[in-house]
Write a protein that holds these residues in place. Structure first.
Motif, short mmCIF file in Angstrom:
data_model
loop_
_atom_site.label_atom_id
_atom_site.label_comp_id
_atom_site.label_asym_id
_atom_site.label_seq_id
_atom_site.Cartn_x
_atom_site.Cartn_y
_atom_site.Cartn_z
N THR A 58 0.85 -1.09 0.01
CA THR A 58 0.02 -0.05 0.10
C THR A 58 0.96 1.22 0.05
O THR A 58 2.14 1.27 0.10
CB THR A 58 -0.97 -0.09 1.34
N THR A 59 0.05 2.35 -0.44
CA THR A 59 0.97 3.68 -0.35
C THR A 59 -0.12 4.61 0.44
O THR A 59 -1.11 4.51 0.54
CB THR A 59 1.22 4.21 -1.75
N GLY A 60 0.43 5.79 1.04
CA GLY A 60 -0.48 6.88 1.55
C GLY A 60 -1.13 6.46 2.68
O GLY A 60 -0.65 5.55 3.58
N ASN A 61 -2.37 6.67 2.48
CA ASN A 61 -3.41 6.32 3.73
C ASN A 61 -4.04 4.86 3.42
O ASN A 61 -5.23 4.94 3.99
CB ASN A 61 -4.48 7.50 3.73
N MET A 62 -3.43 4.09 2.78
CA MET A 62 -4.09 2.84 2.52
C MET A 62 -3.56 2.03 3.74
O MET A 62 -2.83 2.15 4.41
CB MET A 62 -3.75 2.11 1.35
N LEU A 63 -4.48 0.85 3.91
CA LEU A 63 -4.19 -0.19 4.96
C LEU A 63 -4.51 -1.56 4.21
O LEU A 63 -5.71 -1.72 3.82
CB LEU A 63 -4.94 0.09 6.06
N SER A 64 -3.46 -2.55 4.39
CA SER A 64 -3.92 -3.72 3.75
C SER A 64 -3.78 -4.65 4.94
O SER A 64 -3.07 -4.63 5.97
CB SER A 64 -2.64 -4.25 2.92
N ILE A 65 -4.96 -5.60 4.86
CA ILE A 65 -5.39 -6.58 5.82
C ILE A 65 -5.58 -8.10 5.16
O ILE A 65 -6.15 -8.17 4.19
CB ILE A 65 -6.47 -6.23 6.90
N MET A 66 -4.69 -8.92 6.04
CA MET A 66 -4.98 -10.37 5.47
C MET A 66 -5.66 -11.22 6.70
O MET A 66 -5.21 -11.09 7.79
CB MET A 66 -3.52 -11.06 5.19
N TRP A 86 -13.83 4.04 6.12
CA TRP A 86 -13.10 3.30 5.07
C TRP A 86 -13.83 3.12 3.79
O TRP A 86 -15.18 2.96 3.87
CB TRP A 86 -12.77 1.64 5.57
N GLN A 87 -12.88 2.95 2.81
CA GLN A 87 -13.56 2.66 1.53
C GLN A 87 -12.78 1.37 1.19
O GLN A 87 -11.47 1.47 1.46
CB GLN A 87 -13.77 3.73 0.75
N VAL A 88 -13.19 0.56 0.38
CA VAL A 88 -12.36 -0.74 -0.04
C VAL A 88 -11.94 -0.56 -1.71
O VAL A 88 -12.70 -0.32 -2.62
CB VAL A 88 -13.20 -2.07 0.07
N LEU A 89 -10.78 -0.54 -1.81
CA LEU A 89 -9.91 -0.50 -3.34
C LEU A 89 -10.02 -1.78 -3.97
O LEU A 89 -10.00 -1.92 -4.99
CB LEU A 89 -8.75 0.19 -3.26
N GLY A 90 -9.78 -2.81 -3.01
CA GLY A 90 -9.70 -4.29 -3.76
C GLY A 90 -9.91 -5.42 -2.39
O GLY A 90 -9.22 -4.96 -1.54
N TYR A 124 -7.84 -1.38 2.08
CA TYR A 124 -8.48 -0.09 2.52
C TYR A 124 -7.88 1.10 2.28
O TYR A 124 -6.60 1.24 2.31
CB TYR A 124 -8.87 -0.25 4.16
N GLN A 125 -8.76 2.21 1.95
CA GLN A 125 -8.39 3.53 2.21
C GLN A 125 -9.42 4.36 2.86
O GLN A 125 -10.45 4.20 2.85
CB GLN A 125 -8.26 3.79 0.80
N LYS A 126 -8.62 5.16 3.78
CA LYS A 126 -9.36 6.25 4.54
C LYS A 126 -10.22 7.18 3.69
O LYS A 126 -9.68 7.69 2.70
CB LYS A 126 -8.57 6.92 5.66
N ILE A 167 -10.44 -11.33 19.26
CA ILE A 167 -9.66 -10.56 19.89
C ILE A 167 -9.66 -9.24 19.01
O ILE A 167 -9.89 -9.38 17.97
CB ILE A 167 -8.07 -11.16 19.67
N PHE A 168 -9.01 -8.11 19.75
CA PHE A 168 -8.94 -6.94 18.94
C PHE A 168 -7.76 -6.38 19.44
O PHE A 168 -7.02 -6.46 20.26
CB PHE A 168 -10.00 -6.16 19.32
N ILE A 169 -7.15 -5.30 18.27
CA ILE A 169 -6.12 -4.51 18.74
C ILE A 169 -6.52 -2.96 18.32
O ILE A 169 -7.38 -2.89 17.41
CB ILE A 169 -4.87 -4.84 17.91
N ASP A 170 -6.07 -2.00 18.96
CA ASP A 170 -6.15 -0.32 18.44
C ASP A 170 -4.89 -0.05 18.04
O ASP A 170 -3.96 -0.49 18.65
CB ASP A 170 -6.66 0.40 19.67
N ILE A 171 -4.64 0.53 16.93
CA ILE A 171 -3.61 0.93 16.29
C ILE A 171 -3.74 2.46 15.78
O ILE A 171 -4.87 2.85 15.64
CB ILE A 171 -3.19 0.20 15.19
N VAL A 172 -2.81 3.27 15.73
CA VAL A 172 -2.85 4.58 15.14
C VAL A 172 -2.45 4.30 13.74
O VAL A 172 -1.06 4.15 13.50
CB VAL A 172 -2.08 5.59 16.11
N HIS A 173 -3.31 4.89 12.67
CA HIS A 173 -3.03 4.86 11.47
C HIS A 173 -2.98 6.18 10.93
O HIS A 173 -4.25 6.79 10.82
CB HIS A 173 -3.83 3.78 10.77
N GLU A 174 -2.13 6.76 10.54
CA GLU A 174 -2.07 8.30 9.93
C GLU A 174 -2.96 9.10 10.92
O GLU A 174 -3.91 9.71 10.63
CB GLU A 174 -2.78 8.22 8.35
#
Length: 372
Positions: free
Chosen positions: A99-107, A340-344, A363-365, A214-221
């Motif tokens: 990903t680049t910029g404000n994207m987030l990739s999740i598997m 979020w919006q989904v790009l793929g 994902y992209q914010k 289970i869950f985690i909180d992260i700071v993304h951008e």
């Protein structure tokens, strides 16, 4: 005589149409205790809807009114099957996870304990090594793994250290005590994140400790977001599981009994999970093995609150289960579409190691103006 025969078939057809409507309505009936039969009706929806093609062919040369009724009853299934097949041609998948910029990739991936049971029979398991290496090298920024196995002293199954890549990935684990005969290592669930984890926790969902969230909180951008990893009660579909000492009838009775238990358990589990999600102070993404097909009460209940990533940006049926009966999409990612919006969204069906395929989403914010 011929007219009487058609009259009898007409009554069968009309009763079948009423049964079809009941199947479609079953998605709004919680299949808990006393209502478990609704789960079986929802599973039958695709076959029931397709069967009206046969009715259409039968009635077309005979009674046009009933032919039109066949079409209407088939179309009535559309709201229940809207998540089954998707056509999103502009699906974004740079290197299946980068990903680049404000994207987030999740598997999200059910790794079937990295095939450790084979390891107990043959210590140097090639497929386990290949699987662990693949998971470790995949570029997704967040990796939500169900049914992990870790054994710190093992050169093969020190999976947490390998996936963490010497600190590249932070992680949160919810281990279970090992039940293997050597009493080493542990099973459980895990989330691996390239972003620092500012808070984490787990939620027991009831019947079995192996089914939890289970869950985690992260700071993304500069925004704090919450990622859930979920494993709901198994569907327990094993069509080849009977043994020579047991009859096929006894095997199928056992399969139906396990399906019934699964419907009831998932109804309670999803209720607890959704209550927890509603209380989240941050935008959420919910990943995992839901053991629920798109035409199920569980799936449609989640869609009342969150959007589904594959529906937004996937293509085809997106089947995620690699064992018979094969035609199942039971691994999902749901998300808050106000944030979020989904790009793929892609099911990696070329990855052969587990009985599930990995599901990767980009994902992209959304812009702050859109969120307001």
């Amino acid at each position: 005589m011929k007219q009487a025969r058609y009259s009898f078939v007409s009554w069968i057809f009309l009763l079948y149409g009423c049964f079809a409507l009941l199947c479609y309505a079953s998605l709004w009936i919680p299949p808990g205790e006393g209502w478990w039969w609704a789960g079986f009706l929802s599973l039958s929806i695709p076959l029931v809807a397709l069967s009206f093609l046969l009715w259409l062919l039968f009635w077309m040369p005979r009674r046009r009114l009933y032919a039109w009724l066949s079409v209407l009853w088939m179309l009535a299934a559309t709201p229940t099957l809207d998540g089954v097949f998707q056509l999103n041609w502009n699906s974004y998948a740079p290197s299946q996870g980068k990903t680049t910029g404000n994207m987030l990739s999740i598997m999200s991936y059910n790794v079937r304990v990295f095939n450790v049971y084979e390891h107990l029979q043959a210590e140097d398991s090639l497929i386990s090594r290949q699987m662990i290496q693949w998971v470790s090298e995949h570029p997704a920024q967040i990796k939500c793994l169900q049914e992990i196995y870790n054994e710190d002293s093992s050169k093969v199954f020190n999976t947490v250290a390998k996936i963490a890549q010497k600190g590249k990935y932070n992680y949160y684990l919810a281990p279970l005590p090992s039940n293997n005969p050597y009493k080493v290592g542990y099973f459980g669930m895990g989330i691996f994140s390239v972003y620092p984890i500012v808070h984490s926790g787990y939620l027991e969902l009831g019947y079995r400790r192996s089914n939890r969230a289970i869950f985690i909180d992260i700071v993304h951008e500069k925004d704090t977001v919450r990622i859930y990893n979920v494993h709901l009660a198994s569907m327990s579909i094993d069509i080849n599981g009977h043994t020579p000492s047991s009859s096929k009838a006894a095997h199928w009775v056992n399969v139906l009994r396990k399906l019934k238990e699964g419907f009831i358990r998932r109804t309670h589990e999803q209720a607890r999970l959704l209550e927890h999600i509603k209380r989240s102070p941050y935008p959420v993404i919910v990943c995992g093995d839901f053991n629920a097909v798109p035409h199920s009460y569980t799936y449609h209940t989640f869609k009342k609150h969150l959007s589904n990533a594959f529906e937004e940006a996937g293509t085809g049926f997106g089947f995620t289960y690699s064992n018979p009966p094969l035609l199942l999409r039971i691994d999902h990612q749901f998300f808050d579409d106000t944030f979020w919006q989904v790009l793929g969204c892609h099911v990696l069906r070329h990855v052969p190691y587990s009985d599930h395929y990995p599901l990767v989403t980009i994902y992209q914010k959304r812009s702050k103006a859109h969120r307001q």
